[in-house]
Design a protein around this motif. Sequence first.
Motif, PDB file in Angstrom:
ATOM      1  N   ARG A  82      45.772  34.998  41.471  1.00 18.29           N
ATOM      2  CA  ARG A  82      45.072  36.254  41.729  1.00 18.29           C
ATOM      3  C   ARG A  82      43.978  36.010  42.762  1.00 18.29           C
ATOM      4  NH1 ARG A  82      47.113  41.055  40.624  1.00 18.29           N
ATOM      5  NH2 ARG A  82      47.606  40.643  38.475  1.00 18.29           N
ATOM      6  N   ASN A  83      43.944  36.838  43.794  1.00 15.29           N
ATOM      7  CA  ASN A  83      42.958  36.726  44.861  1.00 15.29           C
ATOM      8  C   ASN A  83      41.582  37.103  44.312  1.00 15.29           C
ATOM      9  OD1 ASN A  83      41.351  37.040  47.168  1.00 15.29           O
ATOM     10  ND2 ASN A  83      43.056  37.766  48.389  1.00 15.29           N
ATOM     11  N   GLU A  84      40.630  36.206  44.482  1.00 11.41           N
ATOM     12  CA  GLU A  84      39.274  36.448  43.978  1.00 11.41           C
ATOM     13  C   GLU A  84      38.591  37.623  44.693  1.00 11.41           C
ATOM     14  OE1 GLU A  84      37.764  35.056  41.338  1.00 11.41           O
ATOM     15  OE2 GLU A  84      39.672  34.057  40.991  1.00 11.41           O
ATOM     16  N   ARG A  85      38.885  37.795  45.985  1.00  9.09           N
ATOM     17  CA  ARG A  85      38.256  38.871  46.761  1.00  9.09           C
ATOM     18  C   ARG A  85      38.890  40.225  46.507  1.00  9.09           C
ATOM     19  NH1 ARG A  85      39.023  34.601  50.327  1.00  9.09           N
ATOM     20  NH2 ARG A  85      40.867  35.649  51.091  1.00  9.09           N
ATOM     21  N   ASP A  86      40.188  40.233  46.184  1.00  7.98           N
ATOM     22  CA  ASP A  86      40.918  41.486  45.979  1.00  7.98           C
ATOM     23  C   ASP A  86      41.887  41.277  44.824  1.00  7.98           C
ATOM     24  OD1 ASP A  86      42.468  43.758  46.034  1.00  7.98           O
ATOM     25  OD2 ASP A  86      43.086  43.557  48.124  1.00  7.98           O
ATOM     26  N   LYS A  87      41.534  41.771  43.657  1.00 11.67           N
ATOM     27  CA  LYS A  87      42.310  41.527  42.444  1.00 11.67           C
ATOM     28  C   LYS A  87      43.720  42.131  42.496  1.00 11.67           C
ATOM     29  CE  LYS A  87      39.023  39.356  40.284  1.00 11.67           C
ATOM     30  NZ  LYS A  87      39.051  37.934  40.166  1.00 11.67           N
ATOM     31  N   ARG A  88      43.989  42.990  43.492  1.00 12.88           N
ATOM     32  CA  ARG A  88      45.317  43.588  43.610  1.00 12.88           C
ATOM     33  C   ARG A  88      46.297  42.676  44.339  1.00 12.88           C
ATOM     34  NH1 ARG A  88      43.620  48.494  46.946  1.00 12.88           N
ATOM     35  NH2 ARG A  88      42.313  46.826  47.679  1.00 12.88           N
ATOM     36  N   TYR A  90      47.468  38.507  45.749  1.00 15.89           N
ATOM     37  CA  TYR A  90      47.558  37.110  45.335  1.00 15.89           C
ATOM     38  C   TYR A  90      47.279  36.189  46.517  1.00 15.89           C
ATOM     39  CZ  TYR A  90      49.789  38.577  41.008  1.00 15.89           C
ATOM     40  OH  TYR A  90      50.050  39.151  39.794  1.00 15.89           O
TER      41      TYR A  90
END
Length: 144
Positions: A82-88, A90
């Motif tokens: 999961r991308n830390e900057r954008d939870k939507r 990866y």
Amino acid sequence: MENIYEELGRWISILYRQFQIYINNELKDLDIKSGEYIYLIKLYEDQELTQEDLAKIYYIDKAAITRSIKGLEDKGYIKRTRNERDKRSYSIKVTEKALRVKKRIYNALKDWDDLIASDVKDEDLKYMSNKLKEMSIKALSRDQ
């Protein structure tokens, strides 16, 4: 005389198809396909990207990238988190398994380059690359 653009398109198509066959054969035992290796190459260079990044870099739709990334993940070559900057989205990184085959992939690409361009001058390759880039940008701009 044939239309020069038809002739150009035909030779680009032949070269592309022959490269796909070559890379599929060279990386067959690694289970890496011609539609997958490009993502590994970019991830080797940048360490971490998102699928959206890859879509922008390669001008490929997200659905196609998703299929290739899923295949590489299933084979153990990449890991999605999961991308830390954008939870939507990866973040995608290569795994140790991918790092172990990095040299093999680069060697296959170098061997192909040597095969098709060993007698072509660097300045000619740069010129062709720049012209194809210019033409590609024009083609891409028609959709905007």
